[in-house]
Design an enzyme around this catalytic site. Structure first.
Site, PDB file in Angstrom:
ATOM      1  CE  LYS A 213       4.446   3.979   4.074  1.00 57.60           C
ATOM      2  NZ  LYS A 213       4.056   2.585   4.385  1.00 57.60           N
ATOM      3  NE  ARG A 250       0.334   1.681  -1.753  1.00 56.97           N
ATOM      4  CZ  ARG A 250       0.155   2.870  -1.200  1.00 56.97           C
ATOM      5  NH1 ARG A 250       1.137   3.416  -0.475  1.00 56.97           N
ATOM      6  NH2 ARG A 250      -0.971   3.536  -1.345  1.00 56.97           N
TER       7      ARG A 250
END
Length: 269
Positions: A213, A250
């Site tokens: 991210k 995840r």
């Protein structure tokens, strides 16, 4: 869905995007999605999370039919090849219904079952759900996100959504604070550092998705490319998450994360 506290956890969820515009691997796996998922399982993933609509900042919405056409063939092919858990990453009840009928076993909803009919669909399906916090919606969520107290506000939201799901008879409920979904670097770090508090106050196992991210690039300016430059930061975030109480992480980079978790577990022996 594995229970949160059995021997061998925390768990690794492998990300499989069958979209042309995902932030880190868009278009890479559309033609070979099922083989790629099987490779992730071989590398140590416990569950595969399949998504057919990008939720990156600024992403455009996808029609229900198009999303179903992207994910259902992949889920069916994967289900024919393995008994491993498969989750469908979607905000749409119709897509969740089609995916679960095709062989998925978990609904991972970044909108926390807030779409019209979502709670009713989840109740009818009676499958595990993951409820995530997102401020705003994908197209606008990173436009100056603000909180008075990000940890308290995210917990309050998740508790409210858990209660709504429980009221419909759902029992197997996981929560995700939504790193990167309407959060600044400081918000993301606060949530990561308070994973244990989130689990304790919601009473639910926590899923953390920090892999590749943008906040990693905010820490390390050299990590500009999501697919190639953020491996170290992604693995570090996964380790921090499980050390702080995450039940599942995840991730995109399965083998590296699994190896890091093995080393971590060895230090606890």
């Amino acid at each position: 869905m594995p229970p949160a506290k059995i021997a061998g956890g925390p768990y690794v969820m492998g990300v499989l995007n069958v979209t042309p515009d995902s932030f880190s691997d868009g278009g890479l796996h559309e033609q070979a999605a099922a083989p790629h998922a099987l490779a992730m399982l071989e590398a140590g993933a416990d569950i595969i999370d399949i998504g057919g609509e990008s939720t990156r900042p600024g992403a455009a919405p996808v029609e229900d039919g198009e999303e179903i056409a992207r994910v259902v063939p992949v889920i069916a092919a994967l289900r024919a090849a393995t008994k491993a858990p498969i989750s469908i990453d979607t905000m749409k009840p119709s897509v969740a219904m089609a995916a679960l009928q095709a062989g998925a076993s978990v609904w991972n909803d970044v909108a926390a079952l807030q779409a019209p009919g979502a709670l009713e669909t989840a109740a009818a399906l009676r499958r595990p759900v993951i409820l995530m916090h997102m401020q705003g919606e994908p197209r606008t969520m990173q436009n100056e996100p603000r909180y008075q107290d990000v940890v308290a506000e995210v917990i309050a939201f998740l508790k409210q959504r858990v209660a709504a799901a429980e009221a419909k008879g759902l029992e197997d409920i996981w929560v995700d604070p939504g790193l990167g979904f309407g959060k600044t670097l400081e918000h993301n770090l606060a949530l990561l550092n308070n994973t244990g508090r989130i689990a304790e106050e919601t009473g639910r196992p926590v899923v953390i998705g920090a892999s590749r991210k943008r906040f990693i690039a905010a820490i390390d300016e050299r990590a500009k490319d999501a697919g190639n430059d953020r491996l170290g930061g992604s693995v570090a975030a996964a380790l921090i998450a499980v050390q702080n109480g995450a039940a599942m992480v995840r991730v995109h980079d399965i083998a590296e994360t699994v190896q890091a978790l093995k080393v971590w577990r060895a230090t606890l022996a």
